[in-house]
Design an enzyme around this catalytic site. Structure first.
Site, mmCIF file in Angstrom:
data_model
loop_
_atom_site.group_PDB
_atom_site.id
_atom_site.type_symbol
_atom_site.label_atom_id
_atom_site.label_comp_id
_atom_site.label_asym_id
_atom_site.label_seq_id
_atom_site.Cartn_x
_atom_site.Cartn_y
_atom_site.Cartn_z
ATOM 1 N N CYS A 147 -7.340 20.713 13.462
ATOM 2 C CA CYS A 147 -6.164 21.251 14.179
ATOM 3 C C CYS A 147 -5.175 21.942 13.246
ATOM 4 C CB CYS A 147 -5.484 20.141 14.957
ATOM 5 S SG CYS A 147 -6.647 19.322 16.052
ATOM 6 N N HIS A 151 0.964 23.038 16.525
ATOM 7 C CA HIS A 151 -0.278 22.679 17.194
ATOM 8 C C HIS A 151 0.061 21.900 18.474
ATOM 9 C CE1 HIS A 151 -4.002 20.947 18.260
ATOM 10 N NE2 HIS A 151 -3.763 19.764 17.733
ATOM 11 N N ASN A 163 -5.110 19.969 24.442
ATOM 12 C CA ASN A 163 -5.173 20.181 22.994
ATOM 13 C C ASN A 163 -6.442 20.980 22.690
ATOM 14 O OD1 ASN A 163 -5.823 19.872 20.271
ATOM 15 N ND2 ASN A 163 -5.192 17.724 20.179
HETATM 16 N N1 ACO Z 1 -5.079 6.174 31.260
HETATM 17 C C1 ACO Z 1 -4.521 4.979 31.559
HETATM 18 N N2 ACO Z 1 -4.363 4.020 30.646
HETATM 19 C C2 ACO Z 1 -4.749 4.269 29.390
HETATM 20 C C3 ACO Z 1 -5.325 5.501 29.007
HETATM 21 C C4 ACO Z 1 -5.491 6.460 30.004
HETATM 22 N N3 ACO Z 1 -6.046 7.671 29.762
HETATM 23 N N4 ACO Z 1 -5.609 5.456 27.699
HETATM 24 C C5 ACO Z 1 -5.233 4.255 27.261
HETATM 25 N N5 ACO Z 1 -4.721 3.547 28.280
HETATM 26 C C6 ACO Z 1 -4.178 2.185 28.257
HETATM 27 C C7 ACO Z 1 -4.707 1.363 27.128
HETATM 28 O O1 ACO Z 1 -5.912 0.735 27.472
HETATM 29 C C8 ACO Z 1 -3.592 0.369 26.921
HETATM 30 O O2 ACO Z 1 -3.694 -0.636 27.894
HETATM 31 P P1 ACO Z 1 -3.369 -2.155 27.538
HETATM 32 O O3 ACO Z 1 -1.933 -2.151 27.114
HETATM 33 O O4 ACO Z 1 -3.633 -2.862 28.821
HETATM 34 O O5 ACO Z 1 -4.297 -2.517 26.435
HETATM 35 C C9 ACO Z 1 -2.350 1.175 27.228
HETATM 36 O O6 ACO Z 1 -2.780 2.290 28.027
HETATM 37 C C10 ACO Z 1 -1.664 1.706 25.981
HETATM 38 O O7 ACO Z 1 -2.669 2.298 25.143
HETATM 39 P P2 ACO Z 1 -2.281 3.055 23.841
HETATM 40 O O8 ACO Z 1 -3.521 3.493 23.161
HETATM 41 O O9 ACO Z 1 -1.312 2.215 23.081
HETATM 42 O O10 ACO Z 1 -1.530 4.315 24.478
HETATM 43 P P3 ACO Z 1 -0.548 5.282 23.769
HETATM 44 O O11 ACO Z 1 0.805 5.133 24.324
HETATM 45 O O12 ACO Z 1 -0.680 5.232 22.280
HETATM 46 O O13 ACO Z 1 -1.090 6.679 24.281
HETATM 47 C C11 ACO Z 1 -2.327 8.508 23.366
HETATM 48 C C12 ACO Z 1 -2.406 7.083 23.916
HETATM 49 C C13 ACO Z 1 -1.831 9.424 24.458
HETATM 50 C C14 ACO Z 1 -3.734 8.925 22.931
HETATM 51 C C15 ACO Z 1 -1.353 8.502 22.162
HETATM 52 O O14 ACO Z 1 -1.699 7.494 21.231
HETATM 53 C C16 ACO Z 1 -1.279 9.798 21.489
HETATM 54 O O15 ACO Z 1 -0.759 10.761 22.008
HETATM 55 N N6 ACO Z 1 -1.768 9.865 20.232
HETATM 56 C C17 ACO Z 1 -1.838 11.091 19.489
HETATM 57 C C18 ACO Z 1 -3.138 11.678 19.814
HETATM 58 C C19 ACO Z 1 -3.224 13.110 19.466
HETATM 59 O O16 ACO Z 1 -2.359 13.909 19.777
HETATM 60 N N7 ACO Z 1 -4.317 13.422 18.806
HETATM 61 C C20 ACO Z 1 -4.621 14.705 18.448
HETATM 62 C C21 ACO Z 1 -3.819 15.182 17.259
HETATM 63 S S1 ACO Z 1 -4.781 15.813 16.019
HETATM 64 C C22 ACO Z 1 -5.771 16.855 16.792
HETATM 65 O O17 ACO Z 1 -5.295 17.616 17.553
HETATM 66 C C23 ACO Z 1 -7.202 16.749 16.610
#
Ligand code: ACO
Length: 330
Positions: free
Chosen positions: A111, A257, A287
């Site tokens: 990215c 990005h 993304n």
């Molecule tokens: N729908 C519903 N619930 C979900 C989902 C979903 N799609 N995904 C995870 N959950 C649940 C989990 O199971 C967890 O449940 P639990 O509390 O019962 O265990 C809860 O939601 C919280 O999960 P987290 O993983 O802590 O969720 P988070 O708030 O961190 O959000 C996300 C996840 C959106 C992926 C976040 O971590 C994020 O934005 N990270 C950055 C990712 C990113 O941008 N990557 C790319 C950048 S680099 C590149 O572009 C290659």
């Protein structure tokens, strides 16, 4: 000596999958995805490929720049989702547009790829080796995505963006970029086949030509990547501003990005800059990795938001881990 952006182009697949469509595949919801990421839809390559989208984006960028394919000295393509391993995507673009004299190669900076490709082009231009360069970011991430993993499949989309840059007599800005290979496991895409020791051959409906998600799957430590991004991105932007003696208030746009709305809002907050200076379009495309910055640049170029003389920060971050920022003058 510097480089000036003189034209942009982009291309996204026709097929649109909204969040309800993703919720048919994994347990999630439109509201959860919107709230956590700012994404509402993504375009998915069905009949398009990484190369076909790159070709179209490249043609549109050349047209927008008023540059002929034979004027190109170099074509750089940034991608992590090539249709084939060889020939490289840049050579395929060369063939499609007829840029006979261009040197062509691909670059995998995930990215951060478009920013790294721009830095590479700038170095070639500043050294006097090349004068006119086409940079393309093109991705079919839907083929690498694990559509059973709700932690990742909600995020990614497909598309391509391109820009033509040319030698310019103005002084250039020094970029800032970093890598940390020790943190590579935070964002991985590896071959299942290799893991399973299976022979590397398969006849899929594309005659074995395309990689597909049965072979390559994305894995991500979502929270780890989130923490990495909101710390390193403001730091690298501050670094590039300081290096070049530019104050944040002199910057018209921070084009980052398009990973996630919450990341961009956190970066704006940490920098004390208005979020309005951080344009976003992940709502429509998700993304798209190295395509996200040039797609957004193209939208802003065509709708008139970008004006000559504006100072813009481009910043990327992602797998590797890699991150970087550079200043351009439109
Ligand atoms: N729908 C519903 N619930 C979900 C989902 C979903 N799609 N995904 C995870 N959950 C649940 C989990 O199971 C967890 O449940 P639990 O509390 O019962 O265990 C809860 O939601 C919280 O999960 P987290 O993983 O802590 O969720 P988070 O708030 O961190 O959000 C996300 C996840 C959106 C992926 C976040 O971590 C994020 O934005 N990270 C950055 C990712 C990113 O941008 N990557 C790319 C950048 S680099 C590149 O572009 C290659």
């Amino acid at each position: 000596m510097s480089a000036r952006f003189c034209g942009t182009g982009s291309c996204v697949p026709d097929y649109v999958m909204d969040n309800d469509g993703v919720a048919e595949l994994v347990e999630t919801s439109d509201s959860w995805i919107r709230e956590r990421t700012g994404i509402a839809r993504r375009h998915i390559a069905v009949k398009e490929t990484t190369v076909s989208m790159a070709n179209e984006a490249a043609k549109r960028a050349l047209d927008n720049a008023g540059v002929l394919p034979e004027e190109l000295d170099l074509i750089l393509m940034s991608t992590i989702s090539s249709d084939v391993i060889i020939p490289c995507g840049a050579c395929e673009v060369q063939k499609a547009i007829g840029a006979d004299k261009a040197v062509c190669f691909d670059l995998n900076g995930a990215c951060t790829g478009f920013v790294l490709a721009y830095n590479t082009a700038l170095a070639y231009i500043e050294s006097g080796i090349y004068q006119t360069v086409l940079i393309v970011g093109s991705e079919s991430l839907s083929r690498l995505t694990n559509w059973k993993d709700r932690g990742t499949c909600i995020l990614f989309g497909d598309g391509a963006g391109a820009a033509v840059i040319k030698k310019d007599e103005r002084a250039s800005y020094i970029p800032a970029a970093h890598s940390d290979g020790t943190r590579g496991e935070a964002l991985l895409c590896h071959s299942k086949r290799e893991e399973n020791g299976l022979p590397l051959q398969k006849n899929d409906e594309n005659g074995g030509k395309h990689l597909n998600s049965e072979d390559y799957l994305m894995q991500m430590d979502g929270q780890g990547v989130f923490r990495f991004a909101i710390k390193q991105v403001p730091e690298v932007i501050q670094e590039v501003l300081k290096k070049n003696g530019v104050k944040p208030e002199e910057i018209d746009w921070y084009i980052l990005h398009q990973a996630n709305r919450r990341i961009l809002e956190a970066v704006a907050k940490r920098m004390g800059e208005p979020v309005e200076k951080f344009p976003m379009n992940m709502e429509e495309y998700g993304n798209t990795s190295s395509a996200s910055i040039p797609i957004l640049l193209d939208e802003m170029n065509r709708d008139g938001r970008l004006k000559r003389g504006q100072k813009i920060v481009l910043a990327g971050f992602g797998a590797g881990l890699t991150w970087g920022a550079t200043i351009i003058e439109w």
